[in-house]
Scaffold this active site. Sequence first.
Site, PDB file in Angstrom:
ATOM      1  N   ALA A 181       1.529  -1.612   0.452  1.00 44.15           N
ATOM      2  CA  ALA A 181       0.114   0.102  -0.182  1.00 44.15           C
ATOM      3  C   ALA A 181       0.998   1.489   0.407  1.00 44.15           C
ATOM      4  CB  ALA A 181      -1.207  -0.214   1.148  1.00 44.15           C
ATOM      5  N   LYS A 210       5.175   0.370   8.420  1.00 46.44           N
ATOM      6  CA  LYS A 210       5.150   1.448   7.008  1.00 46.44           C
ATOM      7  C   LYS A 210       5.968   1.998   7.343  1.00 46.44           C
ATOM      8  CE  LYS A 210       1.716   3.681   8.869  1.00 46.44           C
ATOM      9  NZ  LYS A 210      -0.214   4.339   8.674  1.00 46.44           N
ATOM     10  N   ASP A 247     -10.361   7.822  10.782  1.00 45.17           N
ATOM     11  CA  ASP A 247      -9.952   7.988   9.495  1.00 45.17           C
ATOM     12  C   ASP A 247     -10.144   6.583   9.261  1.00 45.17           C
ATOM     13  OD1 ASP A 247      -9.385   8.183   7.009  1.00 45.17           O
ATOM     14  OD2 ASP A 247      -7.288   7.666   7.304  1.00 45.17           O
TER      15      ASP A 247
END
Length: 438
Positions: A62, A82, A225
């Site tokens: 991603a 990440k 979110d």
Amino acid sequence: SKFGQALSCRPDLVGEGVAAALQELQDRVPAFDHQRARNIVEEELGGAGKELLDTMGTETVAAATLGQVYRAKVGDKTVALKVQRPGVMEGVAADSLLVRSAASVLEKLKNPISGERLLKPALVQGCDEFFSRLFEESDYEREAANLAKFAAIYGGVEGRGGDSRIIVPNLFPELSTKKVITMEWVEGQRLSEHAMVDSADLPTLRLGIECSLSQCLETGVMHADPHGGNLLKCEEGGLAYLDFGMVSEVPEQVREGLLRAVAYTVAGEYGKVAELFGDLMLIPQEIVDDPEQLEELTEALSDTANAILERPDPSGGGSSVPTLRFDRLIGAIAAFAPRFQFQLPPYFLNNARAIGTLEGLAKSADPSFNLLSEVYSFAIRQLFTSNSPGMRKTLKDLTYDPVTGRPDFKKVKELIQEASLISGKRKRRIVWDTAKTG
């Protein structure tokens, strides 16, 4: 850009068409150079990151505006790694100055005839809030703290019957810094509007809706979110939350105001709903205090309710809770928000969209699913058990005759009947619980 992603959740500012177009663009962010990502991991973690570097591969799973994600290994565990996009903090700072300057100019534009502002939304305030949130989201140490806070409240929470539960990935704090965060890999299907669901998925979807409502109405600790990419439908009935860069705190007065507003809405008391908009921090209090503007707001709310609510036939003998299409609600708010200087916090519409997606999936699994009944169940529970002066006032408004100032036993009976239908409790138990609260 991240600003475009935020605007995709703000149809009240940019319109539904532009918001939809920006929503499509946010999924097309290109990944940055793989070797730069490896260098960041090595600089941040040193020798402790060797295993991650050996197993992270060259392909991202991603890529987003602030960073990108790799699949790697820690021992026998698969993890999500990440890595922050290089130069992102400098870019955010530069963008904030540019956008804030533009917002300041736009706020000063006035109608040449009336002298009133052409754009009533508080643009500078909105920019300040957005970019402060963006700085927070860019800090992975803050995200790690947000994950721990959210997990402490919701991790492992089970749905009705114990056939579904909330999953929050475990953090690897020793492999996490301001620019790198490592957490447990979670397998699942993205809960976008295109996800495939059937009746067996309904408990999971219902749990997602209940969890979202609990965040907004009960605990105030809100994943801010929760788009489809951050919600996963896992095997064996699990619902996983991902990406904790944005976790908001909903003030207690707002949480209570929302519950009271829902109770008044179901009762058709739109004037009472309008009076709460100051407490809800949605519009300036001076508008609520102005009788003329309050009347205009009441009329707008009444028109909106008539357009998006479908009330059941009262002779049917079932619940009196109307049916609500959450997606229509967002569009309706966008239509009249500019008239009343709405100041919608981003988490309101972000979570409204997440709940709307879950509602759509739930309806595809069970056409009779009624979201407003789920919301009303929170309100009715607090209405009968809370000692809060505001909730007691709402209970009195809904059960007393406004002319005589005495209890209206028909209203009392109907409210107790509704509470019994929603909660599954006997009517006597509801009366007893209410009496205990004084």
